[in-house]
Write a protein that holds these residues in place. Structure first.
Motif, PDB file in Angstrom:
ATOM      1  N   ARG A  33     -17.130  -6.770  -6.402  1.00 31.20           N
ATOM      2  CA  ARG A  33     -16.573  -5.294  -5.712  1.00 31.20           C
ATOM      3  C   ARG A  33     -15.391  -5.287  -6.603  1.00 31.20           C
ATOM      4  N   HIS A  34     -15.181  -3.591  -6.744  1.00 30.55           N
ATOM      5  CA  HIS A  34     -14.637  -2.872  -8.067  1.00 30.55           C
ATOM      6  C   HIS A  34     -13.577  -3.381  -7.776  1.00 30.55           C
ATOM      7  N   ARG A  35     -12.325  -3.290  -7.989  1.00 32.53           N
ATOM      8  CA  ARG A  35     -11.399  -3.888  -8.296  1.00 32.53           C
ATOM      9  C   ARG A  35     -10.371  -2.599  -7.515  1.00 32.53           C
ATOM     10  N   CYS A  36     -10.838  -1.632  -7.254  1.00 31.90           N
ATOM     11  CA  CYS A  36      -9.982  -0.128  -6.945  1.00 31.90           C
ATOM     12  C   CYS A  36     -11.058   0.003  -5.140  1.00 31.90           C
ATOM     13  N   GLY A  37     -11.134  -0.823  -4.944  1.00 33.06           N
ATOM     14  CA  GLY A  37     -12.501  -0.494  -3.373  1.00 33.06           C
ATOM     15  C   GLY A  37     -12.956   0.108  -3.464  1.00 33.06           C
ATOM     16  N   ASP A  38     -13.550   1.282  -2.691  1.00 33.39           N
ATOM     17  CA  ASP A  38     -14.340   2.207  -2.993  1.00 33.39           C
ATOM     18  C   ASP A  38     -14.063   3.618  -3.757  1.00 33.39           C
ATOM     19  N   THR A  39     -13.084   3.391  -4.997  1.00 35.38           N
ATOM     20  CA  THR A  39     -12.783   3.658  -5.823  1.00 35.38           C
ATOM     21  C   THR A  39     -13.785   3.773  -6.984  1.00 35.38           C
ATOM     22  N   ASP A  40     -14.644   3.977  -7.461  1.00 34.99           N
ATOM     23  CA  ASP A  40     -15.240   3.978  -8.548  1.00 34.99           C
ATOM     24  C   ASP A  40     -16.935   4.968  -8.490  1.00 34.99           C
ATOM     25  N   PHE A  41     -17.110   4.792  -9.418  1.00 38.51           N
ATOM     26  CA  PHE A  41     -17.962   6.292  -9.201  1.00 38.51           C
ATOM     27  C   PHE A  41     -19.239   6.071  -9.478  1.00 38.51           C
ATOM     28  N   LYS A  42     -19.409   4.582  -8.619  1.00 40.20           N
ATOM     29  CA  LYS A  42     -21.244   3.963  -8.887  1.00 40.20           C
ATOM     30  C   LYS A  42     -21.071   5.025  -7.222  1.00 40.20           C
ATOM     31  N   ASN A  43     -20.264   5.413  -5.849  1.00 41.57           N
ATOM     32  CA  ASN A  43     -20.814   5.869  -5.004  1.00 41.57           C
ATOM     33  C   ASN A  43     -19.708   6.234  -4.304  1.00 41.57           C
ATOM     34  N   ILE A  44     -18.513   7.070  -4.872  1.00 42.35           N
ATOM     35  CA  ILE A  44     -17.396   7.636  -4.587  1.00 42.35           C
ATOM     36  C   ILE A  44     -17.531   8.661  -4.032  1.00 42.35           C
ATOM     37  N   ASN A  45     -17.336   8.518  -2.991  1.00 38.13           N
ATOM     38  CA  ASN A  45     -16.882   9.958  -1.856  1.00 38.13           C
ATOM     39  C   ASN A  45     -16.044  10.106  -0.963  1.00 38.13           C
ATOM     40  N   GLY A  46     -15.710  10.732  -0.642  1.00 35.92           N
ATOM     41  CA  GLY A  46     -14.062  11.333   0.016  1.00 35.92           C
ATOM     42  C   GLY A  46     -13.043  12.385  -1.119  1.00 35.92           C
ATOM     43  N   THR A  47     -12.169  12.354  -0.015  1.00 40.35           N
ATOM     44  CA  THR A  47     -11.492  13.919  -0.690  1.00 40.35           C
ATOM     45  C   THR A  47      -9.703  13.288  -1.521  1.00 40.35           C
ATOM     46  N   TYR A  48      -9.340  13.924  -2.749  1.00 36.07           N
ATOM     47  CA  TYR A  48      -8.659  13.540  -3.512  1.00 36.07           C
ATOM     48  C   TYR A  48      -7.532  14.143  -4.020  1.00 36.07           C
ATOM     49  N   GLY A  49      -6.144  14.333  -3.771  1.00 35.95           N
ATOM     50  CA  GLY A  49      -5.411  14.882  -3.872  1.00 35.95           C
ATOM     51  C   GLY A  49      -4.364  15.113  -5.467  1.00 35.95           C
ATOM     52  N   LYS A  50      -4.075  15.341  -6.092  1.00 35.08           N
ATOM     53  CA  LYS A  50      -3.088  15.300  -7.425  1.00 35.08           C
ATOM     54  C   LYS A  50      -2.071  15.103  -6.796  1.00 35.08           C
ATOM     55  N   MET A  51      -1.826  13.861  -7.524  1.00 31.09           N
ATOM     56  CA  MET A  51      -0.386  13.029  -7.339  1.00 31.09           C
ATOM     57  C   MET A  51       1.173  13.861  -7.866  1.00 31.09           C
ATOM     58  N   GLN A  52       1.546  13.765  -6.793  1.00 28.57           N
ATOM     59  CA  GLN A  52       3.549  14.508  -7.413  1.00 28.57           C
ATOM     60  C   GLN A  52       4.323  13.466  -7.271  1.00 28.57           C
ATOM     61  N   GLY A  53       4.715  13.489  -8.190  1.00 26.78           N
ATOM     62  CA  GLY A  53       6.029  12.329  -8.434  1.00 26.78           C
ATOM     63  C   GLY A  53       5.514  10.765  -7.791  1.00 26.78           C
ATOM     64  N   GLU A  54       5.779  10.424  -7.095  1.00 26.87           N
ATOM     65  CA  GLU A  54       4.841   8.373  -6.656  1.00 26.87           C
ATOM     66  C   GLU A  54       4.284   8.684  -5.821  1.00 26.87           C
ATOM     67  N   ASN A  55       4.311   9.358  -4.656  1.00 28.81           N
ATOM     68  CA  ASN A  55       3.701   8.986  -3.548  1.00 28.81           C
ATOM     69  C   ASN A  55       3.594  10.450  -2.934  1.00 28.81           C
ATOM     70  N   GLY A  56       4.166  11.387  -3.488  1.00 26.08           N
ATOM     71  CA  GLY A  56       3.636  13.131  -2.807  1.00 26.08           C
ATOM     72  C   GLY A  56       1.884  13.387  -3.598  1.00 26.08           C
ATOM     73  N   ILE A  57       1.589  14.492  -3.215  1.00 27.23           N
ATOM     74  CA  ILE A  57       0.730  14.673  -2.724  1.00 27.23           C
ATOM     75  C   ILE A  57       0.299  17.254  -3.413  1.00 27.23           C
ATOM     76  N   ASN A  58       0.126  16.989  -4.195  1.00 26.37           N
ATOM     77  CA  ASN A  58      -0.085  18.687  -4.298  1.00 26.37           C
ATOM     78  C   ASN A  58      -1.889  19.165  -4.472  1.00 26.37           C
ATOM     79  N   ALA A  59      -1.517  19.435  -2.571  1.00 31.31           N
ATOM     80  CA  ALA A  59      -2.549  19.882  -1.664  1.00 31.31           C
ATOM     81  C   ALA A  59      -3.280  20.830  -2.278  1.00 31.31           C
ATOM     82  N   LYS A  60      -2.643  22.137  -3.867  1.00 34.00           N
ATOM     83  CA  LYS A  60      -3.483  23.229  -4.152  1.00 34.00           C
ATOM     84  C   LYS A  60      -4.305  22.573  -5.665  1.00 34.00           C
ATOM     85  N   TYR A  61      -4.311  21.151  -5.975  1.00 34.25           N
ATOM     86  CA  TYR A  61      -5.185  20.444  -6.404  1.00 34.25           C
ATOM     87  C   TYR A  61      -6.349  19.076  -5.469  1.00 34.25           C
TER      88      TYR A  61
END
Length: 274
Positions: A33-61
């Motif tokens: 199992r990859h250390r990051c669970g589903d976050t690996d480039f072998k079988n990645i799916n889903g939406t990701y947003g740019k980190m803003q600060g510690e826990n924020g997401i900037n949806a423009k990116y």
């Protein structure tokens, strides 16, 4: 004494020879199992947003990853109105390079899965000769964020007309391409996209959705589609609610009897409301 006798009896059963038959030549079962669970480039799916600060997401990116039959793709929005459809090439499970298809100067993004399970992305370009150029902007970090599924990720495929150019196909084809970001001073305007008549056959229904700055408007599933010259005109009255730069996207769809809704094209324009 009875408890002691019971434990001795159970011990004899557990360790008695012949109770467990394990073939000596059976291969060990190893689950990696990859250390990051589903976050690996072998079988990645889903939406990701740019980190803003510690826990924020900037949806423009934002980016929408998809892996189908081993093929890795991404629809990437890098802060503005442009959306890029990219094909990924895996370097290994933690590294991939995403490139816009084509032959000229194209977008390219170098992506790495970091030790803290974020995706670090460096934006750049590659030309027809294979010469790469990376943006002077530092890499950005992205985190998985399912809340972005309602945003628009579709790359633009055609021009969206507005104002007088949207009134008919005759007016549209005679209007020049905007240079830079055109200014709009009216609160209301007509927007329209044009497509071939043959895209919507007998027994099929044409509909469209409209998005502003990557967010869905109330204008979803509209059916205002009519002939205009030798084209079909997909149009609506659009209200400019806020000043500043805004990207508008009109998604053209068709659904035929017994089939799924199909995306025909994404018409786009960026305007500045003054």
């Amino acid at each position: 004494m009875r408890s002691r006798s019971l434990l001795v009896a159970l011990g004899g059963l557990l360790f008695a020879p012949g109770c467990i038959d394990i073939p000596s030549d059976a291969p060990p079962q190893v689950i990696v199992r990859h250390r990051c669970g589903d976050t690996d480039f072998k079988n990645i799916n889903g939406t990701y947003g740019k980190m803003q600060g510690e826990n924020g997401i900037n949806a423009k990116y934002r980016v929408l990853f998809n892996t189908t039959d081993g093929v890795l793709t991404a629809k990437w929005v890098t802060g503005g109105h442009d959306r890029f459809g990219l094909v990924g090439e895996r370097q290994d499970i933690d590294h991939a390079v995403f490139t816009e298809p084509g032959t000229g100067r194209r977008a390219r993004i170098w992506a790495t899965i970091t030790n803290d399970c974020r995706i670090e992305a460096q934006v750049g370009w590659v030309d027809g000769a294979g010469v790469e150029e990376k943006s002077p902007e530092p890499p950005a970090k992205y985190a998985a964020f399912p809340g972005l599924e309602s945003r628009d990720f579709e790359p633009c495929t055609e021009r969206l007309y507005y104002g007088g150019a949207a009134k008919s196909w005759s007016a549209a084809k005679g209007s020049p391409e905007p240079k830079g970001t055109p200014s709009v001073r009216s609160s209301d305007m007509v927007i329209a996209a044009f497509g071939p008549n043959g895209e919507v056959g007998p027994g099929c229904t044409a509909t469209f959705d409209v998005w502003t700055d990557g967010q869905a408007m109330d204008a979803q599933g509209l059916t205002d589609v009519e002939p205009s010259g030798d084209k079909l005109r997909w149009s609506m009255k659009y209200t400019n609610d806020y000043v500043g730069k805004h990207g508008i996207a009109l998604h053209r769809h068709v659904k035929c009897e017994g089939g799924d809704r199909q995306l025909l094209g994404v018409a786009c324009v960026e305007i500045e409301v003054k």
